[in-house]
Each structure stands twice: as C-alpha cells, then as structure tokens.
Design a protein around this motif. Sequence first.
Motif, PDB file in Angstrom:
ATOM      1  N   ALA A   1       0.448  -0.870  -0.187  1.00 19.29           N
ATOM      2  CA  ALA A   1      -0.016   0.135  -0.069  1.00 19.29           C
ATOM      3  C   ALA A   1       0.877   1.140  -0.208  1.00 19.29           C
ATOM      4  CB  ALA A   1      -0.980  -0.011   1.122  1.00 19.29           C
ATOM      5  N   SER A   2       0.231   2.373  -0.813  1.00 14.06           N
ATOM      6  CA  SER A   2       1.178   3.784  -0.637  1.00 14.06           C
ATOM      7  C   SER A   2       1.092   4.274   0.193  1.00 14.06           C
ATOM      8  CB  SER A   2       1.010   4.310  -1.876  1.00 14.06           C
ATOM      9  OG  SER A   2       1.060   5.454  -2.043  1.00 14.06           O
ATOM     10  N   PRO A   3       2.279   4.700   0.689  1.00 13.96           N
ATOM     11  CA  PRO A   3       2.145   5.698   2.069  1.00 13.96           C
ATOM     12  C   PRO A   3       1.283   7.341   1.707  1.00 13.96           C
ATOM     13  CG  PRO A   3       3.902   5.679   2.014  1.00 13.96           C
ATOM     14  CD  PRO A   3       3.561   4.953   0.672  1.00 13.96           C
ATOM     15  N   PHE A   4       1.157   7.602   0.410  1.00 14.27           N
ATOM     16  CA  PHE A   4       0.825   8.806   0.389  1.00 14.27           C
ATOM     17  C   PHE A   4      -1.051   8.718   0.082  1.00 14.27           C
ATOM     18  CE2 PHE A   4       5.293   8.391  -1.237  1.00 14.27           C
ATOM     19  CZ  PHE A   4       5.743   9.448  -0.472  1.00 14.27           C
ATOM     20  N   ASP A   5      -1.506   7.243   0.079  1.00 15.55           N
ATOM     21  CA  ASP A   5      -3.154   6.517  -0.536  1.00 15.55           C
ATOM     22  C   ASP A   5      -3.990   7.548   0.913  1.00 15.55           C
ATOM     23  OD1 ASP A   5      -5.113   6.164  -1.171  1.00 15.55           O
ATOM     24  OD2 ASP A   5      -5.364   4.195  -1.478  1.00 15.55           O
ATOM     25  N   MET A   6      -4.669   9.115   1.239  1.00 15.63           N
ATOM     26  CA  MET A   6      -5.415   8.732   2.123  1.00 15.63           C
ATOM     27  C   MET A   6      -6.234   7.725   2.476  1.00 15.63           C
ATOM     28  SD  MET A   6      -5.800  12.911   1.838  1.00 15.63           S
ATOM     29  CE  MET A   6      -4.358  14.301   1.649  1.00 15.63           C
ATOM     30  N   ASP A   7      -6.769   7.134   1.735  1.00 12.18           N
ATOM     31  CA  ASP A   7      -8.018   6.283   1.852  1.00 12.18           C
ATOM     32  C   ASP A   7      -7.212   5.079   2.573  1.00 12.18           C
ATOM     33  OD1 ASP A   7      -9.675   7.831   0.690  1.00 12.18           O
ATOM     34  OD2 ASP A   7      -9.716   7.212  -0.823  1.00 12.18           O
ATOM     35  N   ALA A   8      -5.873   4.727   2.948  1.00 15.74           N
ATOM     36  CA  ALA A   8      -5.427   3.931   3.202  1.00 15.74           C
ATOM     37  C   ALA A   8      -4.464   3.933   3.933  1.00 15.74           C
ATOM     38  CB  ALA A   8      -3.882   3.364   2.342  1.00 15.74           C
ATOM     39  N   SER A   9      -5.116   2.363   5.184  1.00 16.20           N
ATOM     40  CA  SER A   9      -4.227   2.145   6.600  1.00 16.20           C
ATOM     41  C   SER A   9      -2.695   2.848   6.361  1.00 16.20           C
ATOM     42  CB  SER A   9      -5.034   1.091   7.017  1.00 16.20           C
ATOM     43  OG  SER A   9      -4.108  -0.316   6.302  1.00 16.20           O
ATOM     44  N   SER A  10      -2.304   2.509   5.698  1.00 17.00           N
ATOM     45  CA  SER A  10      -0.616   2.654   5.494  1.00 17.00           C
ATOM     46  C   SER A  10      -0.604   4.694   5.344  1.00 17.00           C
ATOM     47  CB  SER A  10      -0.705   1.906   5.114  1.00 17.00           C
ATOM     48  OG  SER A  10      -0.654   2.378   3.394  1.00 17.00           O
ATOM     49  N   PHE A  11      -0.998   5.199   5.913  1.00 19.04           N
ATOM     50  CA  PHE A  11      -1.476   6.619   4.818  1.00 19.04           C
ATOM     51  C   PHE A  11      -0.034   7.316   6.209  1.00 19.04           C
ATOM     52  CE2 PHE A  11      -2.745  10.942   5.413  1.00 19.04           C
ATOM     53  CZ  PHE A  11      -1.999  11.511   4.522  1.00 19.04           C
ATOM     54  N   ASP A  12       1.242   8.128   5.705  1.00 19.04           N
ATOM     55  CA  ASP A  12       2.206   8.417   6.184  1.00 19.04           C
ATOM     56  C   ASP A  12       1.644   9.919   6.221  1.00 19.04           C
ATOM     57  OD1 ASP A  12       4.041   9.586   8.266  1.00 19.04           O
ATOM     58  OD2 ASP A  12       5.431   7.746   6.910  1.00 19.04           O
ATOM     59  N   ALA A  13       1.313  10.857   7.123  1.00 18.07           N
ATOM     60  CA  ALA A  13       1.010  12.309   6.841  1.00 18.07           C
ATOM     61  C   ALA A  13       2.376  13.012   6.546  1.00 18.07           C
ATOM     62  CB  ALA A  13      -0.226  12.433   7.899  1.00 18.07           C
ATOM     63  N   GLU A  14       3.512  12.751   7.411  1.00 15.93           N
ATOM     64  CA  GLU A  14       5.185  13.281   6.959  1.00 15.93           C
ATOM     65  C   GLU A  14       5.541  12.685   5.876  1.00 15.93           C
ATOM     66  OE1 GLU A  14       6.064  15.848   9.340  1.00 15.93           O
ATOM     67  OE2 GLU A  14       4.180  15.055  10.819  1.00 15.93           O
ATOM     68  N   LYS A  15       5.211  11.950   5.129  1.00 22.64           N
ATOM     69  CA  LYS A  15       5.592  11.388   4.453  1.00 22.64           C
ATOM     70  C   LYS A  15       4.733  12.320   2.722  1.00 22.64           C
ATOM     71  CE  LYS A  15       8.130   6.990   4.847  1.00 22.64           C
ATOM     72  NZ  LYS A  15       8.315   6.181   4.679  1.00 22.64           N
ATOM     73  N   TYR A  16       3.550  11.901   3.049  1.00 25.67           N
ATOM     74  CA  TYR A  16       2.737  12.510   2.313  1.00 25.67           C
ATOM     75  C   TYR A  16       3.160  14.554   2.415  1.00 25.67           C
ATOM     76  CZ  TYR A  16      -1.236  14.861  -0.097  1.00 25.67           C
ATOM     77  OH  TYR A  16      -2.261  15.178  -0.973  1.00 25.67           O
ATOM     78  N   LEU A  17       3.530  14.885   3.508  1.00 28.40           N
ATOM     79  CA  LEU A  17       3.827  16.453   3.200  1.00 28.40           C
ATOM     80  C   LEU A  17       4.679  16.839   2.576  1.00 28.40           C
ATOM     81  CD1 LEU A  17       2.483  19.358   4.004  1.00 28.40           C
ATOM     82  CD2 LEU A  17       3.327  18.585   6.466  1.00 28.40           C
ATOM     83  N   GLU A  18       6.090  16.484   2.909  1.00 32.12           N
ATOM     84  CA  GLU A  18       7.078  16.195   2.403  1.00 32.12           C
ATOM     85  C   GLU A  18       7.377  16.077   0.831  1.00 32.12           C
ATOM     86  OE1 GLU A  18      11.683  13.930   2.745  1.00 32.12           O
ATOM     87  OE2 GLU A  18      10.132  13.885   4.258  1.00 32.12           O
TER      88      GLU A  18
END
Length: 739
Positions: free
Chosen positions: A6-23
């Motif tokens: 799962a991608s850490p950049f997918d907001m709908d996934a449980s593996s979402f990582d806000a820090e990485k997404y913002l970076e």
Amino acid sequence: MAETNASPFDMDASSFDAEKYLERLLKDCSLRQIMDTEAAVVKDTQTLHSDMQTLVYENYNKFISATDTIRRMKDDFKQMETDVNLLMTKMQSITTFSEQITGTLQGTRSQLCRLSEKHSLLKRLQFLSTLPAKLKSLIEEQNYAQAVQDYLHAQKVFAQYGRQPSFDGIQRDCDFIMADLKERLRKDFQRAGNTAQSLTEIGELLLQLDEKTSDLASEMLTCAGKRLHEQIVMLQDQTERDMLEFVDMGIDGFLNDLALVVTSYFDMFVAKHYEQERDDFQENALQELNVFLNQNIDKYLTLVQDRVESDIGYGDTQVMLRALDRLHRRLQAMRNICRGLEVQRNTVSIIISAAHQLCDAHAKNLKDLFADSLSAVRLSLVSAKSDAGGLNLSDLISNLYVAMVEKIKGVLQDLLIFLRTDWSFNIKAEHKGALCVEGIRENLLIGFLRHIAKVMCGFGDASSTSPPNLLLVLSKTCLEMEQQGVHILIALVDDLYEIDSENSATLTHETEICAEMRETAQALLDSYVRLQGTNISQMLRKSVETRDWLNCLEPRSVRAVMKRVVEELGSIETVVASLYEASATTASGFRTTASSDSSRKTYFSNFASASKPQYRSNWSNYTPSQLESSYVSNIHRLFSERVEIFTSVEFTKASIVMGIIKIGLKTLLECVRLRTFSKYGLQQIQVDAHYLQMNLWRFVSDENLVNFLLDEILGSAVQRCLESVLMEPNAVEIICERG
C-alpha cells in the motif's frame, strides 16, 4: 501482502503517512497546487463529517430501538430459564410415577389383554344373538341400508364361527330375513313409480346382497326407462307453460333423472369389475348404457322440437332461444359427466330447424303484408278513379316501397338474434347452420324479392283487369327497387350476417335480382301503355265504326271524340309526368308545355324551314287527278322508316305517351282502311287528322312518327274514298282553331 504494497501517500489507505505525504507535496508541487490541495482536503473533510452526522441522525432511532429490544430479551430469557427449570422438575416427577406404575402392573398386563379380548368376543356374540331381532326392526323402519350393513358385518363372524351349532340357527334366521328383504327390494325396484334416486339406492343394496349383476343391470335400465317415459308424457301436457318454464321442467325432472341413472349405472356396472361375470360384461354394459342414453335424449329433444315448432310465429323468439341455450348448456354438462359415452343429438339441430321455420313464417308474413299493401294501393286508386289527377301516385309508391324495405329490415334484425355471441351455441360453426344463414339471404330475402317481381308481373298479364294507374305505380316501384332497394337490402343482409356473396358461386348476385326487377318494371310499363292505348283505341274505333261515312255532311267542326282523345292524353301525361321526368328533346328544345295558336300556325306554314327536316305530307296541295293514283302513298312508304307499334317503351314521359299515341293512331288507321268514305267523309277525316296533328306534337319528342301515322290515316282514307276531294288547308285550319 496488500498492506506492505500500500502507498503511504494514499489518504484512504491504512498505511497513510502524513509526514511523508506533506514532504512530498512540498517538494513536488508549486504554491498554487499546494493551496488547491489544501482546499480539496478541507472540502472532503467537511463532506465526510456531514455524511457521518447524517448517518448518525438517520440511525439514531434504530439504535435506540435495538437497545430496548436487547434489554427486553434479557428479561424474557430470565423468565424462560425459570419456566424451563420448573418443567424439568415436573418431568422428572412424572417419569418417577410412570416407573412406579409400570412396576406395579407388570404382573397383571397379560391378564388384562386376555380380558379385553374376551370382552370383544362377548360383544360380537351379543351382536349375533340380537341380530335377527335387530334386522326385523330395521326392516320395519324401512332402514334397509343399515340392515344390509349389519348383515354383511355379521357375515364375517359367521364365516369364523358358523360351524358352531349355537350359531347355525341364528345364521338361518338372518338368511331367511334377508331373503325376504331381498324379495321386497326386488319388487320395489320393479315398481314403475320409483324415482331415479330410489332406483339407484335399491340397486346398490341388491348388489350388496349378491344379486346377479347382468340381470340387475338390464332391469335397472328397463325400470328407469319406464320412469322417464312417464316424465315425457307429463311434459307433453304442459302446453300452457311458456318455453322457458317448459325447458326448466324438463331439465329439473327428466334430464336430472337421466343423468342420475346414467352416472349410477356407470359407477355400479361399468366402473367396477365383477369376477363372476364374463370378461366383456363391462363393454356390453357401456354399449347398452349408450343406447339407453341416446334413445331417451332423442325422445326428449323430439318433444322439445315439437314444442318449438308449435311456438314458431306465436311466441317470443328471445324467450325460446334463452330456453334452448339453457338446454344446450345442460346437455354439454351431461357430455362432460358421462365419460366414455357419446351423445349423438344436440340442440343445435333444433335451433337450426327453428331458424328455418322462423324464416318461413317471416316469409309468409312478408307476403301477406305485401298483398295487403297492394290491396291498399288498389283501393286508393279505385277510390280516386273519378279524380285521377287529384291522387298523388308518388305518395302511394313511396308508402309501398318504404313499407316493404322497412319490414324486410326489421325481419333481418329479428333473425339476427340467432347469432348473438352470448349464446352457448354457434350455428355458423356447423355446415347446416352455415347453410341456414345463407338460407336467410336466399330463401327469405331473395325469395321475397322474386315473389314481389312475380306478383307484380302478374298484374300486367293480358287476362288481368288491373287499373292502368296500378300498373304505373307497380312499374315505378319495381324501378325504385332495382335502383336502390335491392342494393340496400342485399348489402344489409351481407353485412349483418357476414356473408361473402361476391366470392360465392352458390349465392344469387345482386345484379340478377336487379335485372329481374327491371324486367318486371318494363313489362308492367309496357302493359300500362298497351292498356291505355287500348282505351284510346276503343274510343277511336267506335267513333269510326258507328258513323255513316257515305252520307256525311260537310265538316264544320272537329268531332268530339278527337277532343276527348286529346283530353285523355293530357290526363295521362299529367299522371306520367308526376313519376317520370321528360328527357326527350327535339331540335327546338324540351317539349314540356303546350304550344300557342301562333306556334301552330308557324308549324304548318314554316315546317320546311325548320333546322331538323320534318316529315309532312302535302295532301292538301295535290290535284284530284293526282289523288286518284296510289303511287304517292307508296313512295312515302318506300322512303320512310318502319314504325314499330308494340315495342317496349323507355322509362320517360315522352316515350310512354308516344307508345300510347302510336297504338291509338294505328287502331284509327286500321279502322279507316275498313271503311268507305264519301267526299265529306274524307274531309272530316282530314279535319280530325289536322286537329290531332295540332295537339299531339306537345306530347311527343319525335313529331315525324305522329306525322307519318296521320299521313297514313289520311292516305288510307283517300284510297277508300269514292270522290277524293280534300278541303282547302286554310279552311281546315280555321275549323280546327275554332273547334
């Protein structure tokens, strides 16, 4: 596996990582894109929050209701647990008591079974001991069915213990009693007054008492036939009832009894197998039942047909058809009940026969009405004979035509009741019924139209003494029928009864009837012309035969008979003109009015200058020496056409009147040829001929024929004259104008 990929950049996934997404967002996107992304995230967050609130509000009541239900279930389970525990306690108590009872009665169980068997045997013995008395009592009470049932029940016991001497006497008594009952039942079975129900009941009892099956089957049909015959005789006396009541009585009585007999016989002798009978017993029984059924239905339907024939023309047709429809439905039901049986006759044949008879009755009524209408027309003509001009012949023709056409229309509408769709029968579905429908067209309508033509044509016979105006009225009526009536009536019957007459080789075509009507109209019109011509001829013949032509005085006036002839022709023209339009013309136009004195003079002085060559003799201009020779008249005959006197006339005023004039002038010509004239006699004929020439022209379309005949008359008079000297033309004109 899916979580690790799962991608850490997918907001709908449980593996979402806000820090990485913002970076990543700050690294890859411009300021504008970052602001748009922020706006989209805020909007999605608000939308999600709103949806969650809506779901909470919508399911709040359900959550509350579910909570209450769970709470009540907890309370109910607690009460149920208490009841189950109490039930278990009581079941344990019952089990304990049962075990105690079983242990107590274990030793006496076999003894109780033996006592029960002995008690049952004693009851049987008691039943056998009281059976003779009980059978007698039941027979006295006429409860035969119970007596037979008890006796058959006792036969099983006798079969088991009948060898014991103590039961032998009881069995003999029972057999004697039942033999007496059997004889009584046989007598009741043979009695003629039995109903079908009682026959069936007695027959079943006799079968149970081992009566011979084949004899009982034949006897049952014989006895039932007697009973049904009595009902037929009773129905024959019900003449005062209407058709519906008559059929209802037959259905409720005769047909119901017949159906009961048939079904009972079928169940007793056909549906069951009897080992003591032959193998073909059931087949023979079915054949006898089929013959019995058809014989009785044929008797009843013959009675119904006789009643229908007696009611035709007198009773209400709709009531009769309602009754026959009810009977047809009942027979259809009987066909469904009587399995394996074939009912050969049905009510459709009766209905078709009734339709034929009703057609005959209507045909007779139409002929009677037509005869009455003709009598009324004849009476009207006789009553107005003294004033023929005052009688409106058009009204007589209209009344006669309308009376016939409307009556036929009414009859066709009345007969249409046989084809109503709500009846259970359909006569057009059968060949005879289809022929019957065509018979309505051929025998009733076409037959009546031909009857009209035949009767009317009979009035035109030479032996008939019909008034002339009657012939004219009948001729015009036939012409109206040929032009309108025949087409209206044939089109109506073809439309009402859905008959394809155009493509049928057996049906009469409309043109045939129209031709017959026109031939009749022509014959009647020719008879009218001959009759009126004969009347004119008689006046002229008597005027010639009763006069002494050798001793005549010098003519000073026109003879009165010529004036009478002109007046009579004027009356005839008036009558004919009221029915037929003037269609003949000459070069100068229509001749519908009489000419004035000046026109007469012009005709005689200027006839040679007319646009159409006129035939005219110049007897007045010949010298005496020329008149003595006959070659002049021979030349005229040589170059003139032959005039047919007794030919068929056209349906126009001018043709009719011209036919009458030709007959009159021909008669005058023949009478003149048989007389001898003096000089003054010849001059009188000259004056009369000139007077006729002055007046007859307005009645005809072709003056040449009149002039030719008048010249023939004058020429014959010249040839038969002893001194052929004609009067001066001016003197002739003066006498004619004065006279």
